[in-house]
Design a protein around this motif. Structure first.
Motif, PDB file in Angstrom:
ATOM      1  N   SER A 255       0.844  -1.191   0.000  1.00  0.00           N
ATOM      2  CA  SER A 255       0.000   0.000   0.000  1.00  0.00           C
ATOM      3  C   SER A 255       0.887   1.252   0.000  1.00  0.00           C
ATOM      4  N   GLU A 256       0.300   2.394  -0.342  1.00  0.00           N
ATOM      5  CA  GLU A 256       1.056   3.641  -0.364  1.00  0.00           C
ATOM      6  C   GLU A 256       1.641   3.958   1.009  1.00  0.00           C
ATOM      7  N   ARG A 257       0.881   3.700   2.032  1.00  0.00           N
ATOM      8  CA  ARG A 257       1.352   3.972   3.389  1.00  0.00           C
ATOM      9  C   ARG A 257       2.560   3.096   3.733  1.00  0.00           C
ATOM     10  N   ALA A 258       2.489   1.816   3.374  1.00  0.00           N
ATOM     11  CA  ALA A 258       3.592   0.903   3.655  1.00  0.00           C
ATOM     12  C   ALA A 258       4.832   1.282   2.845  1.00  0.00           C
ATOM     13  N   ARG A 259       4.640   1.782   1.623  1.00  0.00           N
ATOM     14  CA  ARG A 259       5.767   2.207   0.807  1.00  0.00           C
ATOM     15  C   ARG A 259       6.523   3.346   1.473  1.00  0.00           C
ATOM     16  N   GLN A 260       5.792   4.300   2.001  1.00  0.00           N
ATOM     17  CA  GLN A 260       6.445   5.415   2.683  1.00  0.00           C
ATOM     18  C   GLN A 260       7.192   4.941   3.928  1.00  0.00           C
ATOM     19  N   VAL A 261       6.599   3.997   4.631  1.00  0.00           N
ATOM     20  CA  VAL A 261       7.271   3.445   5.809  1.00  0.00           C
ATOM     21  C   VAL A 261       8.580   2.771   5.401  1.00  0.00           C
ATOM     22  N   TRP A 302      11.980   9.656  10.587  1.00  0.00           N
ATOM     23  CA  TRP A 302      11.864   8.363  11.234  1.00  0.00           C
ATOM     24  C   TRP A 302      10.865   8.353  12.385  1.00  0.00           C
ATOM     25  N   PRO A 303      10.843   9.332  13.285  1.00  0.00           N
ATOM     26  CA  PRO A 303       9.871   9.250  14.393  1.00  0.00           C
ATOM     27  C   PRO A 303       8.427   9.079  13.921  1.00  0.00           C
ATOM     28  N   GLN A 304       8.034   9.846  12.895  1.00  0.00           N
ATOM     29  CA  GLN A 304       6.659   9.734  12.407  1.00  0.00           C
ATOM     30  C   GLN A 304       6.433   8.380  11.739  1.00  0.00           C
ATOM     31  N   GLN A 305       7.401   7.932  10.934  1.00  0.00           N
ATOM     32  CA  GLN A 305       7.226   6.668  10.225  1.00  0.00           C
ATOM     33  C   GLN A 305       7.350   5.467  11.163  1.00  0.00           C
ATOM     34  N   ARG A 306       8.053   5.623  12.261  1.00  0.00           N
ATOM     35  CA  ARG A 306       8.096   4.557  13.265  1.00  0.00           C
ATOM     36  C   ARG A 306       6.689   4.324  13.821  1.00  0.00           C
ATOM     37  N   PHE A 307       5.986   5.397  14.070  1.00  0.00           N
ATOM     38  CA  PHE A 307       4.608   5.283  14.538  1.00  0.00           C
ATOM     39  C   PHE A 307       3.730   4.667  13.445  1.00  0.00           C
ATOM     40  N   ALA A 308       3.952   5.113  12.185  1.00  0.00           N
ATOM     41  CA  ALA A 308       3.163   4.582  11.071  1.00  0.00           C
ATOM     42  C   ALA A 308       3.408   3.084  10.891  1.00  0.00           C
ATOM     43  N   LEU A 309       4.642   2.639  11.126  1.00  0.00           N
ATOM     44  CA  LEU A 309       4.954   1.213  11.031  1.00  0.00           C
ATOM     45  C   LEU A 309       4.117   0.408  12.024  1.00  0.00           C
ATOM     46  N   VAL A 320       7.133  -5.404   5.432  1.00  0.00           N
ATOM     47  CA  VAL A 320       8.049  -4.274   5.622  1.00  0.00           C
ATOM     48  C   VAL A 320       9.270  -4.717   6.426  1.00  0.00           C
ATOM     49  N   LEU A 321       9.035  -5.472   7.480  1.00  0.00           N
ATOM     50  CA  LEU A 321      10.148  -5.954   8.295  1.00  0.00           C
ATOM     51  C   LEU A 321      11.063  -6.873   7.485  1.00  0.00           C
ATOM     52  N   ASP A 322      10.468  -7.705   6.634  1.00  0.00           N
ATOM     53  CA  ASP A 322      11.289  -8.576   5.784  1.00  0.00           C
ATOM     54  C   ASP A 322      12.186  -7.761   4.860  1.00  0.00           C
ATOM     55  N   LEU A 323      11.639  -6.712   4.277  1.00  0.00           N
ATOM     56  CA  LEU A 323      12.439  -5.859   3.405  1.00  0.00           C
ATOM     57  C   LEU A 323      13.598  -5.216   4.158  1.00  0.00           C
ATOM     58  N   LEU A 324      13.352  -4.798   5.380  1.00  0.00           N
ATOM     59  CA  LEU A 324      14.395  -4.142   6.158  1.00  0.00           C
ATOM     60  C   LEU A 324      15.429  -5.141   6.672  1.00  0.00           C
ATOM     61  N   ILE A 325      15.008  -6.375   6.920  1.00  0.00           N
ATOM     62  CA  ILE A 325      15.993  -7.414   7.235  1.00  0.00           C
ATOM     63  C   ILE A 325      16.890  -7.647   6.022  1.00  0.00           C
ATOM     64  N   PHE A 346      11.466  -3.981  15.566  1.00  0.00           N
ATOM     65  CA  PHE A 346      10.624  -5.048  16.100  1.00  0.00           C
ATOM     66  C   PHE A 346       9.955  -4.631  17.400  1.00  0.00           C
ATOM     67  N   GLU A 347      10.645  -3.810  18.167  1.00  0.00           N
ATOM     68  CA  GLU A 347      10.029  -3.289  19.381  1.00  0.00           C
ATOM     69  C   GLU A 347       8.832  -2.406  19.038  1.00  0.00           C
ATOM     70  N   ALA A 348       8.971  -1.596  17.978  1.00  0.00           N
ATOM     71  CA  ALA A 348       7.859  -0.740  17.551  1.00  0.00           C
ATOM     72  C   ALA A 348       6.656  -1.569  17.119  1.00  0.00           C
ATOM     73  N   CYS A 349       6.911  -2.771  16.606  1.00  0.00           N
ATOM     74  CA  CYS A 349       5.822  -3.653  16.162  1.00  0.00           C
ATOM     75  C   CYS A 349       5.399  -4.631  17.246  1.00  0.00           C
ATOM     76  N   ASP A 350       6.015  -4.508  18.421  1.00  0.00           N
ATOM     77  CA  ASP A 350       5.698  -5.385  19.551  1.00  0.00           C
ATOM     78  C   ASP A 350       5.931  -6.847  19.175  1.00  0.00           C
ATOM     79  N   MET A 351       7.087  -7.101  18.554  1.00  0.00           N
ATOM     80  CA  MET A 351       7.451  -8.449  18.141  1.00  0.00           C
ATOM     81  C   MET A 351       8.834  -8.799  18.674  1.00  0.00           C
TER      82      MET A 351
END
Length: 385
Positions: A255-261, A302-309, A320-325, A346-351
């Motif tokens: 999605s567009e939102r995930a792309r920005q993240v 990053w602070p705003q996109q961390r929240f968006a993530l 998204v996490l897979d791409l960043l790994i 992963f902390e931001a995603c509670d994982m």
């Protein structure tokens, strides 16, 4: 900022040495396209043999130069000056002058050989890995990255697609890093010789200098050559791994939102890494192209996109996490600042942080395989559960 060629974005003005090294590598590797298949066992064995052979040659050079310098040291001290017993510092001056001249010449010849040996090894590994070095700006980016590795040049010190990799690093650290890079092969090798001569010259091993110094120089050369060729292998395998990830994104768009993240998180990762890697430049450009973004520039928030993530749907969050790994494992082992950044994600995603999965993906990447090839999106989600 409008679209820019990745090779010019990475290294706008290659030096004379880089241009010469690039031509040398292109003569050793005629590939123009990225391979469509993973590397097989035979190709991986060939890469390993090249690495081992180059390391062996560098060790031989160390043994020969160390033995020559050690033998010269012993002969001048014991054979010509009878141990230099009772000689004043002024009387020793001709000896020291002769020692530094001869040691300098031997070291210069050895260092020139080490650079040639590394350059030849990088060219061979790039060919065996299927890295393209001709016919496109992306291939030119790969070529420039490999030349800088072979020559032990530091990464460029400028913004890449609007991202400043060194924004979080002080100027004095940048200066120290630049000096250390220049000392890594040349000056450090020569200083090691002088230091060892002084240390061993004061102990009972003085008569064994030719035997002791050779193996020490060989070990030093082996470490340097192994690091160079391991980085070259990493860069040569990068395009295949990145293109495989882009194929997945094109089949199943975010999605567009995930792309920005993804883009802002990736930019924050580059800044956390405090370095710019050619694989990151390549991946960032391909993300722009795959996402259909015309303005190839990011102002990282990053602070705003961390929240968006943290607010993404679970399925997209995993992707998204897979791409960043992937973005992490294609530039080195996951440790230090890169590891801390992933842990924050992963902390931001509670994982839970998937340490074993990251190590497995790194092994897949370095073996020329498709990263995460055993899992689909559903199995990926299970890996984070």
């Amino acid at each position: 900022m409008a679209e820019a060629r990745p090779d010019r974005e990475y290294a706008p003005q290659p030096s004379v040495f880089e241009r010469w090294a690039a031509r040398y590598l292109q003569r050793h590797n005629r590939h123009q396209a990225i391979p469509r298949r993973a590397r097989d066992d035979q190709q991986l064995d060939a890469i390993r043999r090249t690495l081992h052979r180059s390391v062996a040659w560098s060790m031989l050079a160390g043994i020969l130069s160390g033995g020559a310098i050690g033998a010269m040291e012993w002969y001048m001290r014991e054979g010509l000056l009878d141990g230099m017993q009772g000689m004043s510092l002024r009387e020793q001056l001709p000896y020291w002058t002769g020692f530094f001249v001869v040691a300098g010449v031997i070291s210069a010849v050895e260092i020139a050989f080490l650079y040639w040996n590394a350059l030849r090894g990088v060219g061979t590994i790039s060919r065996q890995a299927g890295a393209p070095l001709h016919a496109s700006p992306k291939a030119r980016l790969v070529l420039l990255g490999l030349t800088r590795v072979a020559l032990e040049f530091p990464s460029p010190r400028h913004r890449i697609y609007g991202i400043d990799p060194y924004a979080q690093m002080s100027r004095w650290k940048l200066s120290v890093m630049a000096v250390m890079y220049r000392m890594k092969v040349g000056v450090s090798s020569f200083l090691l010789r002088v230091l060892l001569r002084r240390v061993l010259g004061r102990v009972a091993l003085r008569g064994l200098l030719p035997l002791v110094m050779g193996p020490l120089y060989a070990a030093w050369n082996a470490i340097i050559t192994w690091r160079i060729l391991n980085k070259a292998r990493e860069q040569a395998l990068g395009p295949f791994a990145i293109e495989a990830q882009m194929e997945s994104l094109e089949r199943d768009p975010l999605s567009e939102r995930a792309r920005q993240v993804v883009l802002h998180s990736f930019g924050a990762l580059i800044m956390a890494n405090q370095d710019i890697h050619p694989n990151h430049v390549y991946l960032l450009l391909r993300l722009f192209e795959t996402f259909g973004i015309q303005e190839h520039s990011i102002e990282v928030d990053w602070p705003q996109q961390r929240f968006a993530l943290s607010r993404l749907e679970r399925q997209e969050k995993h992707r998204v996490l897979d791409l960043l790994i992937t973005a992490t494992v294609i530039v080195g082992r996951c440790r230090s600042k890169r590891k801390r950044f992933l842990e924050e994600l992963f902390e931001a995603c509670d994982m839970a942080y998937p340490a074993e999965k990251i190590r497995r993906w790194r092994r897949q990447f370095m073996n020329g395989q498709r990263i995460g090839q055993r899992g689909s999106h559903s199995t990926s989600a299970q890996a984070y559960a």
